[in-house]
Design a protein around this motif. Structure first.
Motif, PDB file in Angstrom:
ATOM      1  N   LEU A 439      12.462  45.533  51.443  1.00 40.91           N
ATOM      2  CA  LEU A 439      12.083  46.190  52.688  1.00 40.91           C
ATOM      3  C   LEU A 439      12.336  45.287  53.894  1.00 40.91           C
ATOM      4  N   ALA A 440      11.994  43.999  53.745  1.00 34.51           N
ATOM      5  CA  ALA A 440      12.239  43.054  54.839  1.00 34.51           C
ATOM      6  C   ALA A 440      13.731  42.903  55.094  1.00 34.51           C
ATOM      7  N   GLY A 441      14.516  42.883  54.023  1.00 32.56           N
ATOM      8  CA  GLY A 441      15.966  42.774  54.159  1.00 32.56           C
ATOM      9  C   GLY A 441      16.558  43.968  54.880  1.00 32.56           C
ATOM     10  N   LEU A 442      16.095  45.168  54.525  1.00 27.54           N
ATOM     11  CA  LEU A 442      16.587  46.388  55.175  1.00 27.54           C
ATOM     12  C   LEU A 442      16.306  46.353  56.680  1.00 27.54           C
ATOM     13  N   LEU A 513      25.072  41.340  55.065  1.00 28.44           N
ATOM     14  CA  LEU A 513      24.774  39.939  54.739  1.00 28.44           C
ATOM     15  C   LEU A 513      23.395  39.536  55.267  1.00 28.44           C
ATOM     16  N   GLY A 514      23.014  40.061  56.440  1.00 25.92           N
ATOM     17  CA  GLY A 514      21.678  39.786  56.966  1.00 25.92           C
ATOM     18  C   GLY A 514      20.602  40.338  56.053  1.00 25.92           C
ATOM     19  N   CYS A 515      20.831  41.548  55.536  1.00 23.07           N
ATOM     20  CA  CYS A 515      19.875  42.176  54.613  1.00 23.07           C
ATOM     21  C   CYS A 515      19.747  41.366  53.323  1.00 23.07           C
ATOM     22  N   VAL A 520      16.579  37.918  49.812  1.00 20.06           N
ATOM     23  CA  VAL A 520      16.487  36.810  48.852  1.00 20.06           C
ATOM     24  C   VAL A 520      15.412  35.815  49.278  1.00 20.06           C
ATOM     25  N   ILE A 521      15.412  35.451  50.559  1.00 22.50           N
ATOM     26  CA  ILE A 521      14.447  34.458  51.054  1.00 22.50           C
ATOM     27  C   ILE A 521      13.011  34.975  50.937  1.00 22.50           C
ATOM     28  N   ILE A 522      12.766  36.216  51.391  1.00 22.94           N
ATOM     29  CA  ILE A 522      11.416  36.787  51.340  1.00 22.94           C
ATOM     30  C   ILE A 522      10.943  36.934  49.893  1.00 22.94           C
ATOM     31  N   SER A 523      11.846  37.267  48.994  1.00 23.73           N
ATOM     32  CA  SER A 523      11.465  37.419  47.582  1.00 23.73           C
ATOM     33  C   SER A 523      11.022  36.089  46.986  1.00 23.73           C
TER      34      SER A 523
END
Length: 619
Positions: A439-442, A513-515, A520-523
């Motif tokens: 969700l954060a990536g989206l 790429l931003g998503c 990945v980082i938030i996970s």
């Protein structure tokens, strides 16, 4: 500008397109009247063959914007657009080998069902809403923009064409469902090619043949195709088209509901892949026709550019103006070209209406009312087609008040496609990503792609980055030439020369790429997803390609997903791996019976098919 009106035969040819398209809808409404399930209506009973689906895929994404815009782009910037041959090949290979197997074998109807299986409901609903908004806006503009261009050049009635397009598409979508849409698209694809070929043959003859067209294009620097400049700010180079174009079109083909819905309607996974590969041939033919139409148009106007001289007011009017000049003494042929342009519009709008109805029914209606009867489900599906047909037509009317915002709306497809591609990539290729990261990536991808696109709209890239080629008015009638006033550019911030000047093809690259990076980082920060809770069918283990030499490293990259618990065929037959961890994946409310929605495997054909699903749903 002198408007050249249609003759009677032009209207006859154009009307034939609408009558035949409507007739196909009526035919399938009568033929399929006894098949009353929503599954038959929305995905054609999952028994379509690859031929018509391939034609439908090509027609759906080669809209009137392509018919009118691509030749004008080649006319102004040269034939570098031909590099999309490479882009389309990469997109089709990646879609058929990476995305289609996951979507097809999981037995879903809405692409966004996958996000609920892999993550949870909020991720699914957020993505569905984003898709619906961008599709409605894009569809409205696809209807209005070509109608406006044709009206200003040919005198073709603007609102008559807008309302007729919306009405006919809604009519055959509501009556015949996906089968009517697919077969109508196939017919419209043929009309598009015939229209292009007519322009090419008559146009090249008019300027002395194909050799003369290429010679004049060469002299005008229109055949400089391979520019290997790595600057991402340049509008069209080998790298921006092959890389940025791949991200843009992968968002359209790889994870778009309209594409996936057609692919999963095929009788087997093999047919779904064949539909994509044969569709590639169609894409190549359309691009080839569009590029040569642009070169032919340049050869015709090389000494008197109608846009620079003020005869027409916008580049998208070049092609209609060229056709009206070319066929001024040949009644019926201008109507054929308009039919060609509106075939692109009809196919795009019909695909959008059908896809919108499907995601609304599958993602919202069935979630709220899981026990609907087959008959009621079908009537609701038809009602949704009617509703979205009206909404898309109204959006086209609203687009007339947007002015220059139309250009921004056309970019929404790419701006939303990149983050969605990133989201599905997180789910399919990164087993450790959890729902918070997804969700954060989206949201991160949406923010980045909209930031750069809106900034570019406010501060257009300088000519040094877009490199429009020179146009001449030396042989124009002086009485027709309007002196253009060089616009005074407002003061530009430093960011406008870098971030906002990035090629429009990289909007999707930035979003995707931003998503992925944010997801990945938030996970990792919030706790990785446990691989043992994820059914292997939801993950595509691409790491096997890079770690084929080491069982240890392959297993490590699986992140706990049980890919080695048996072959995919065994997993499908006994259901053990699919059910492993299913409670944690499906506790968001998905019906337990959806576990049966796993297509069967045909050892003889070495392909998965929908016959198993067909049998299961009849128990």
């Amino acid at each position: 500008m002198e408007v050249k009106n249609f003759a009677v035969w032009d209207y006859v040819v154009f009307a034939a397109l609408f009558i035949i398209s409507s007739g196909i809808g009526v035919f399938y409404a009568i033929k399929e009247r006894k098949k009353t399930t929503s599954r038959e209506f929305l995905v054609g009973g999952r028994q379509m063959s690859f031929g018509p689906v391939a034609l439908s895929l090509t027609a759906s994404f080669m809209s009137a914007v392509t018919v009118l815009g691509t030749p004008a782009d080649v006319y102004r910037f040269g034939a570098s657009y031909a590099l999309f041959f490479i882009t389309y090949a990469l997109v089709i290979i990646l879609t058929s080998e990476l995305f289609i197997p996951v979507f097809y074998r999981s037995g879903i109807t809405s692409t966004y069902e996958y996000l609920q299986l892999r993550f949870n409901k909020p991720v699914r609903y957020a993505t569905t809403i984003i898709y619906m908004v961008q599709t409605i806006l894009y569809t409205g503009v696809v209807v209005y923009a070509p109608a406006l261009a044709l009206n200003q050049v040919t005198g073709f009635d603007l609102w008559g064409s807008v309302i007729a397009t919306g009405t006919v598409c809604t009519f055959y979508c509501t009556l015949g469902g996906l089968k009517a849409v697919v077969w109508t698209d196939a017919f419209q694809m043929v009309v598009m090619i015939v229209g292009f070929l007519t322009v090419l043959i008559q146009g090249s003859n008019h300027v002395g043949g194909l050799h003369s067209v290429l010679e004049k294009a060469e002299n005008g620097s229109r055949l400089y195709i391979f520019d290997f400049d790595v600057d991402p700010l340049r509008r069209h180079t080998f790298w921006t088209i092959s890389v940025g174009g791949t991200f843009t079109w992968l968002g359209i083909y790889g994870v778009n509901q309209s594409t996936i819905q057609r692919c999963i309607s095929c009788k087997t996974e093999k047919h779904a892949k064949l539909a994509l590969y044969f569709n590639l041939l169609g894409l190549w033919i359309i691009v080839l026709c569009a590029v040569f139409s642009g070169l032919t148009m340049y050869s015709h106007f090389k000494d008197c550019d109608p846009w620079t001289s003020g005869i027409i007011s916008a580049p998208d009017q070049l092609m209609p103006y060229f056709v009206m000049e070319l066929f001024s003494t040949m009644p019926g042929l201008p109507g054929l070209f308009v039919a060609c342009a509106f075939s692109g519009t009809l196919s795009t709008v019909a695909a959008s209406i059908n896809a919108l109805a499907t995601v609304t029914f599958e993602d919202f209606v069935k979630s709220c009312f899981p026990r609907l009867s087959d008959k009621l489900s079908t009537w609701i599906s038809k009602g949704l087609c009617l509703l979205f047909g009206v909404i898309c037509t109204c959006t086209a009317v609203a687009a007339s008040f947007m002015g220059s915002v139309i250009q921004a709306a056309l970019s929404i497809h790419g701006m939303c496609g990149g983050p969605m591609l990133g989201l599905f990539s997180l789910g399919i290729f990164f087993p450790f990503v959890n729902w918070k990261g997804a969700l954060a990536g989206l949201l991160t991808g949406i923010f980045l792609s909209f930031w750069v696109a809106i900034g570019a709209f406010i501060y257009p890239a300088p000519a040094s980055k877009t490199w429009p080629l020179p146009l001449s008015t030396d042989r124009c009638d002086p009485s027709n030439v309007t002196e253009s006033v060089t616009p005074v550019l407002p003061s530009r911030p430093a960011i406008a020369e870098t971030w906002y000047a990035i090629s429009y093809l990289h909007y999707s690259t930035v979003g995707c790429l931003g998503c992925i990076a944010a997801g990945v980082i938030i996970s990792f920060l919030t706790g990785r997803q446990k691989g043992k809770d994820i059914p292997p069918l939801l993950i595509r283990p691409v790491c096997n390609l890079f770690c084929f030499w080491s069982k240890k490293y392959k297993t490590l990259c699986w992140c706990g997903v049980q890919h080695d618990s048996g072959t995919e065929q065994e997993n499908l037959e006994n259901g053990c791996t699919w059910q492993q961890g299913a409670e944690s994946v499906l506790q968001n409310g998905l019906k337990q019976e959806s576990l049966a929605h796993v297509p069967g495997y045909d050892p003889k054909d070495k392909s998965y098919d929908n016959m198993a699903l067909e049998k299961i749903t009849h128990f």
